[in-house]
Design a protein around this motif. Structure first.
Motif, PDB file in Angstrom:
ATOM      1  N   LEU A  28    -109.021  74.373 -93.324  1.00 52.81           N
ATOM      2  CA  LEU A  28    -109.546  72.995 -94.621  1.00 52.81           C
ATOM      3  C   LEU A  28    -109.333  74.551 -95.823  1.00 52.81           C
ATOM      4  N   SER A  29    -109.019  75.581 -95.498  1.00 52.07           N
ATOM      5  CA  SER A  29    -109.681  76.907 -96.421  1.00 52.07           C
ATOM      6  C   SER A  29    -108.421  76.998 -97.058  1.00 52.07           C
ATOM      7  N   GLU A  30    -107.598  76.960 -96.266  1.00 53.42           N
ATOM      8  CA  GLU A  30    -106.394  77.054 -96.595  1.00 53.42           C
ATOM      9  C   GLU A  30    -105.851  75.628 -97.592  1.00 53.42           C
ATOM     10  N   ARG A  31    -105.717  74.243 -97.123  1.00 51.66           N
ATOM     11  CA  ARG A  31    -105.154  73.516 -97.942  1.00 51.66           C
ATOM     12  C   ARG A  31    -106.349  72.699 -99.162  1.00 51.66           C
ATOM     13  N   PHE A  32    -107.913  72.908 -98.699  1.00 48.87           N
ATOM     14  CA  PHE A  32    -108.784  72.769 -99.788  1.00 48.87           C
ATOM     15  C   PHE A  32    -107.543  73.325-101.444  1.00 48.87           C
ATOM     16  N   SER A  33    -107.743  72.036-101.606  1.00 50.28           N
ATOM     17  CA  SER A  33    -107.299  71.624-103.267  1.00 50.28           C
ATOM     18  C   SER A  33    -107.553  70.612-103.963  1.00 50.28           C
ATOM     19  N   PRO A  34    -108.178  70.476-105.474  1.00 51.72           N
ATOM     20  CA  PRO A  34    -108.389  69.368-106.668  1.00 51.72           C
ATOM     21  C   PRO A  34    -107.714  68.246-106.295  1.00 51.72           C
ATOM     22  N   HIS A  35    -106.250  69.288-106.185  1.00 48.80           N
ATOM     23  CA  HIS A  35    -104.611  68.151-106.076  1.00 48.80           C
ATOM     24  C   HIS A  35    -104.371  67.383-105.236  1.00 48.80           C
ATOM     25  N   VAL A  36    -105.206  67.846-103.984  1.00 48.46           N
ATOM     26  CA  VAL A  36    -104.366  66.970-102.710  1.00 48.46           C
ATOM     27  C   VAL A  36    -105.462  66.195-102.053  1.00 48.46           C
ATOM     28  N   CYS A  37    -104.831  65.216-101.670  1.00 44.05           N
ATOM     29  CA  CYS A  37    -105.701  63.946-100.785  1.00 44.05           C
ATOM     30  C   CYS A  37    -105.966  64.186 -99.729  1.00 44.05           C
ATOM     31  N   SER A  38    -107.579  63.884-100.136  1.00 38.63           N
ATOM     32  CA  SER A  38    -108.654  63.826 -99.241  1.00 38.63           C
ATOM     33  C   SER A  38    -107.881  63.585 -98.040  1.00 38.63           C
ATOM     34  N   ALA A  39    -107.570  62.676 -97.597  1.00 46.38           N
ATOM     35  CA  ALA A  39    -106.773  61.669 -96.807  1.00 46.38           C
ATOM     36  C   ALA A  39    -105.444  62.807 -95.436  1.00 46.38           C
ATOM     37  N   GLU A  40    -105.248  63.477 -96.791  1.00 46.73           N
ATOM     38  CA  GLU A  40    -103.440  64.266 -96.452  1.00 46.73           C
ATOM     39  C   GLU A  40    -104.830  65.997 -95.632  1.00 46.73           C
ATOM     40  N   ILE A  41    -105.552  65.790 -96.650  1.00 42.77           N
ATOM     41  CA  ILE A  41    -106.347  67.379 -95.792  1.00 42.77           C
ATOM     42  C   ILE A  41    -107.084  67.141 -94.283  1.00 42.77           C
ATOM     43  N   ALA A  42    -107.249  65.371 -94.366  1.00 39.22           N
ATOM     44  CA  ALA A  42    -108.920  65.315 -93.316  1.00 39.22           C
ATOM     45  C   ALA A  42    -106.935  65.327 -92.065  1.00 39.22           C
ATOM     46  N   THR A  43    -106.075  64.750 -92.613  1.00 40.79           N
ATOM     47  CA  THR A  43    -105.293  65.058 -91.394  1.00 40.79           C
ATOM     48  C   THR A  43    -104.802  66.380 -90.782  1.00 40.79           C
ATOM     49  N   ASP A  44    -104.303  67.057 -91.079  1.00 40.36           N
ATOM     50  CA  ASP A  44    -104.293  68.560 -91.032  1.00 40.36           C
ATOM     51  C   ASP A  44    -105.280  69.261 -90.595  1.00 40.36           C
ATOM     52  N   VAL A  45    -106.636  68.651 -90.648  1.00 41.04           N
ATOM     53  CA  VAL A  45    -107.788  69.409 -90.173  1.00 41.04           C
ATOM     54  C   VAL A  45    -108.079  69.527 -89.006  1.00 41.04           C
ATOM     55  N   HIS A  46    -107.702  67.378 -88.338  1.00 36.87           N
ATOM     56  CA  HIS A  46    -108.323  66.774 -87.818  1.00 36.87           C
ATOM     57  C   HIS A  46    -107.084  67.366 -86.678  1.00 36.87           C
ATOM     58  N   ARG A  47    -105.801  67.312 -86.857  1.00 41.36           N
ATOM     59  CA  ARG A  47    -104.778  67.796 -85.944  1.00 41.36           C
ATOM     60  C   ARG A  47    -105.179  69.113 -85.089  1.00 41.36           C
ATOM     61  N   VAL A  48    -105.264  69.824 -85.842  1.00 40.96           N
ATOM     62  CA  VAL A  48    -105.551  71.641 -85.151  1.00 40.96           C
ATOM     63  C   VAL A  48    -106.908  70.842 -84.251  1.00 40.96           C
ATOM     64  N   VAL A  49    -107.457  70.188 -84.214  1.00 42.42           N
ATOM     65  CA  VAL A  49    -108.521  69.928 -83.631  1.00 42.42           C
ATOM     66  C   VAL A  49    -107.850  69.328 -82.565  1.00 42.42           C
ATOM     67  N   TYR A  50    -107.414  67.860 -82.736  1.00 44.28           N
ATOM     68  CA  TYR A  50    -106.731  67.440 -81.605  1.00 44.28           C
ATOM     69  C   TYR A  50    -106.267  68.384 -80.495  1.00 44.28           C
ATOM     70  N   ASP A  51    -105.380  68.887 -81.492  1.00 42.08           N
ATOM     71  CA  ASP A  51    -104.716  70.189 -80.442  1.00 42.08           C
ATOM     72  C   ASP A  51    -105.150  70.427 -79.498  1.00 42.08           C
ATOM     73  N   LEU A  52    -106.223  71.426 -79.956  1.00 38.71           N
ATOM     74  CA  LEU A  52    -107.591  71.982 -79.671  1.00 38.71           C
ATOM     75  C   LEU A  52    -107.627  71.530 -78.167  1.00 38.71           C
ATOM     76  N   LEU A  53    -108.135  70.654 -78.568  1.00 40.48           N
ATOM     77  CA  LEU A  53    -108.898  69.238 -77.342  1.00 40.48           C
ATOM     78  C   LEU A  53    -107.788  68.996 -76.611  1.00 40.48           C
ATOM     79  N   GLY A  54    -106.696  69.121 -77.356  1.00 44.28           N
ATOM     80  CA  GLY A  54    -105.987  68.563 -75.755  1.00 44.28           C
ATOM     81  C   GLY A  54    -106.063  67.315 -75.556  1.00 44.28           C
ATOM     82  N   LYS A  55    -106.722  66.151 -76.031  1.00 42.71           N
ATOM     83  CA  LYS A  55    -106.720  64.837 -75.864  1.00 42.71           C
ATOM     84  C   LYS A  55    -107.122  64.754 -77.169  1.00 42.71           C
ATOM     85  N   ASP A  56    -107.323  63.032 -76.936  1.00 46.94           N
ATOM     86  CA  ASP A  56    -107.898  62.312 -77.846  1.00 46.94           C
ATOM     87  C   ASP A  56    -109.807  61.483 -78.202  1.00 46.94           C
TER      88      ASP A  56
END
Lengths: 288, 288
Positions: free
Chosen positions: A40-68
């Motif tokens: 979130l800290s790396e991606r957060f910027s007023p010029h980036v779409c909220s859903a694009e950031i959310a996608t990246d953040v959920h991606r790393v968490v899903y990868d950690l969890l190893g499942k849906d």
């Protein structure tokens, strides 16, 4: 929609929620928080779409969890929504304006929490909530214009959550009565509580629409930064795009497709103000 | 108390709130979110105290704002609390157990939001809230033991918020009746809505206690990582430490001083579970 300062806390809250839902112990919850904060800290910027950031953040968490983490919740929400569907269908059939009522029901499907949180699991509470949302009606109502555009047209219908998708059948039925040919667009991979091809098949919705396609990848909303060709074609050729829920607004508002009818509950301030609407209303808003 | 995964979202929410309260425009709100995320991401670790991280994050945001965003809110909350104080004092005087009632009132002072958020600004709403909190009583009650320890003793009294501090006078009066000699400890610099020496002077509380000292620096709670000598001496020599509010718990729980009586509302899950208490109760808990 560009990310808003308020989005950061909201996204972190969701991360903690899904980490626990995924059965993570406290150690894993810490790691999830750390990697989510980093992303979130790396991606957060007023010029980036909220859903694009959310996608990246959920991606790393899903990868950690190893499942849906939402797998069970999604199944359950479809089951619960199907139980409530006859009541909603009855309302549409008895309505003086079945199209508007079907739009309202499909938005209510976007609000009701079919078994994701415990407080709506109880059937009685769910029915009460359904009735009170019906009584609220549409706080912003472009249904007449949307209906006119839908007549004998090609409609691209962007779905949102599981559970909700069952309620979408009511609106799809109304669109078909108007002679519309519908392409249903679901998520390409399981993300959050969003419907995928698996849900469409389970609910046999592929049998009531002309075509079903997907967003092609793991993404909150429509991945405008990496669009599948077929999706692009469908959105370009559609006479009308119907977009359910906030994530579709967050991403579609970054693109130029028109006309788009957003059917959603304004659940947060950034989306509500972005659309020029009050917070916490049921809205059917057309962008021509 | 070590930071909890839930703390991240809570802290960010507070940052957005204080940035707006400080009159920051949307550009500054974005910058505040970015630097807060960066600081939080760098500091967040299961081994670090929640209040230490919060101190660092608030520090960068205060530096950005270039002022104390709570300055006006703090003044207002003292004024409003003083208006409500006669009612609370009346309750203590009429009580069968004035000490316990004074403890309860001082905790209610920790809950009431004296004009910080708009929904409690209305005097009528504030009185209703006061009455309902009184009716709740103490969900955890060590007041008998605390009273015994306070008798003819040296008490170090760690204050928390403005507004609340006015209500602390009721408990200070009861402590003095028991023969206690009280050293009041306030924050060394303005941070959040916490009381400082300025508030003590404004409310003339320096005249009713033996001594007033401070935490010496900008810090959420007690800066155990950089303690002023005088504060260390006071806490070491005290027969009883009375600590108001969650931030004092978050930091004092990292140190070995005993006995400590925590008087607070368990406003969040991490503090409640850390203390082995239910969330959302008024608690007076003694650690011997």
């Amino acid at each position: 929609m560009k990310v808003h300062p308020e989005c950061a806390q909201c996204l972190l809250k969701r991360i903690i929620y899904e980490t626990r839902l995924g059965g993570a112990d406290i150690e894993k919850q810490y790691v999830a928080t750390e990697i989510a904060l980093k992303a979130l800290s790396e991606r957060f910027s007023p010029h980036v779409c909220s859903a694009e950031i959310a996608t990246d953040v959920h991606r790393v968490v899903y990868d950690l969890l190893g499942k849906d983490p939402y797998e069970n919740a999604k199944k359950k929400s479809n089951e619960i929504a199907l139980q409530l569907l006859p009541k909603a269908r009855g309302m549409v059939e008895l309505s003086e304006n079945p199209f508007r009522t079907a739009v309202l029901c499909s938005i209510i499907g976007n609000v009701l929490d079919f078994g994701i949180r415990s407080d709506f699991e109880n059937a009685e509470v769910l029915l009460e909530k359904f009735d009170s949302l019906c009584a609220e009606g549409l706080g912003y109502d472009d249904t007449e214009k949307i209906m006119e555009l839908a007549r004998n047209s090609r409609v691209a219908y962007l779905t949102d959550n599981c559970g909700e998708i069952a309620f979408d059948t009511l609106l799809i039925e109304q669109l078909k009565k108007l002679g519309a040919s519908i392409t249903l667009i679901v998520r390409g991979e399981p993300i959050l509580t969003d419907a995928t091809m698996e849900d469409v098949k389970e609910l046999e919705m592929d049998k009531i629409v002309y075509k079903v396609t997907t967003t092609g990848r793991f993404a909150v909303g429509i991945p405008f930064w990496d669009m599948p060709e077929e999706l692009e074609r469908e959105l370009e050729s559609a006479d009308l795009i119907i977009a359910k829920g906030m994530a579709n607004y967050e991403t579609l508002s970054e693109m130029d497709y028109r006309p788009v009818a957003y059917l959603l509950r304004t659940k947060c301030h950034p989306v509500a103000s972005g659309m020029g609407l009050e917070k916490d209303i049921n809205a059917a808003k057309l962008y021509k």
